[in-house]
Design a protein around this motif. Sequence first.
Motif, PDB file in Angstrom:
ATOM      1  N   VAL A   1       0.838  -1.206   0.000  1.00 47.36           N
ATOM      2  CA  VAL A   1       0.000   0.000   0.000  1.00 47.36           C
ATOM      3  C   VAL A   1       0.869   1.250   0.000  1.00 47.36           C
ATOM      4  O   VAL A   1       0.596   2.235  -0.705  1.00 47.36           O
ATOM      5  N   LEU A   2       1.966   1.210   0.765  1.00 49.02           N
ATOM      6  CA  LEU A   2       2.889   2.344   0.803  1.00 49.02           C
ATOM      7  C   LEU A   2       3.496   2.580  -0.576  1.00 49.02           C
ATOM      8  O   LEU A   2       3.631   3.728  -1.030  1.00 49.02           O
ATOM      9  N   GLY A   3       3.859   1.487  -1.262  1.00 47.51           N
ATOM     10  CA  GLY A   3       4.389   1.625  -2.617  1.00 47.51           C
ATOM     11  C   GLY A   3       3.347   2.171  -3.569  1.00 47.51           C
ATOM     12  O   GLY A   3       3.651   3.046  -4.407  1.00 47.51           O
ATOM     13  N   LEU A   4       2.118   1.680  -3.467  1.00 55.14           N
ATOM     14  CA  LEU A   4       1.033   2.126  -4.335  1.00 55.14           C
ATOM     15  C   LEU A   4       0.772   3.620  -4.176  1.00 55.14           C
ATOM     16  O   LEU A   4       0.533   4.332  -5.160  1.00 55.14           O
ATOM     17  N   ILE A   5       0.827   4.109  -2.954  1.00 55.14           N
ATOM     18  CA  ILE A   5       0.578   5.541  -2.702  1.00 55.14           C
ATOM     19  C   ILE A   5       1.828   6.367  -2.940  1.00 55.14           C
ATOM     20  O   ILE A   5       1.793   7.443  -3.548  1.00 55.14           O
ATOM     21  N   GLY A   6       2.962   5.849  -2.470  1.00 50.37           N
ATOM     22  CA  GLY A   6       4.197   6.628  -2.505  1.00 50.37           C
ATOM     23  C   GLY A   6       4.773   6.815  -3.889  1.00 50.37           C
ATOM     24  O   GLY A   6       5.332   7.876  -4.196  1.00 50.37           O
TER      25      GLY A   6
END
Length: 406
Positions: free
Chosen positions: A65-70
């Motif tokens: 999720v962090l990768g998807l947003i970041g």
Amino acid sequence: MADTSNIRSAEGAARAPRQSRLRRLMRALPVIAPLLLWSVPCWVLLYSGQHWPLSVAAAATALFVLGLIGMPLAMVRGHGRRQQDRAAVIGDTLLGVSWVLFTWSVLIGIVVRLALTVAGVGQGQDRARIVTWAVLGVTAVLLAWGYAEARRVPRVRRLDIQLPRLGAGLDGTRVVLITDTHYGPLDRAGWSTRVCEAVNALEADLVCHTGDIADGTAERRRAQAVPLGTVRATRARVYVTGNHEYYTEAQGWVDLMDELGWEPLRNRHLLLERGGDSLVVAGVDDVTAESSGLAGHRAHLAGALNGADPDLPVLLLAHQPKFVDRAAAEGVDLQLSGHTHGGQIWPFHHLVGIDQPTLAGLSRHGARTLLYTSRGTGFWGPPFRVFAPSEITLLVLRSPNLPAPV
């Protein structure tokens, strides 16, 4: 007799919805692509039968999720109005990681799982976890290797090219091609110096740079580009613009290359003379130049060849391989291009092939025209090259018109 105006109206009405759907798809791509790149590996690695402990699944999901947003946020901050280099490096790296992870999650998730099933190896959770570790292992190896490939000084690729119209006096002319150096957010001033030293070791008669020098303005990337001023050639150093110059201030790059001693061939040519024979060396602006709105910038082959003797062989510099259709129509002998990066990260080359006639290497177009497409000297965006090695190209021109030995 049919009413052709009504037919045209009907065809136009039929095309309009298709074009509208395509535009909607392109607008949605920035949302769809990150979702696919991060959600597919997340499902394959965590939720396709592995039954990880809750703490492991929760922590790993949070990373996805962090990768998807970041990733998109970092790319917007890095490549948008703010032009923050650190954010660009983070966003570009995450893009490369997600692409490799997505690719091998799909391939291994299908192929390895099928092979294990056929071989009767493992059951349920055990089989799913074998797939997970296989994906992570292959991804880690490819990213480490791809990073080393991207940051290394490219290998020299040598090729002899026979041009039927080349005079005997020009036989053995050494042409070095570099392209797509893409100086950018990840500082590569030292790499640039080493590349130029490698070029000088080849003792070229002509050195060519076919565009995409950098991502950013000439003022901002000057330190990385300055080593290009140390490149040596016995006859000339020539340069044409690439599409990335037109994303910033193309004229600034033309001026800097001129300052560094390179001759910008903006829809013009020069003569390379040796042994009583001549070669026309021409160049055109990138095909995106006209849409940039910069006054005087456009790809104009007729202007580049204006005043050239039509009986002389022509070597043309054009950033994108697809310009070869125009080159072949004008009877150009050899076009040198870059732009494709050879796909840079496998299997992206399949998408590149939709837009360009060739990915890399030497190809023939029409009765006379040869095209050499370089995989590029640097890299764009993600600092990885997977199954698409960079290159410095040494082309040795050969004439079939040599006198018979006595």
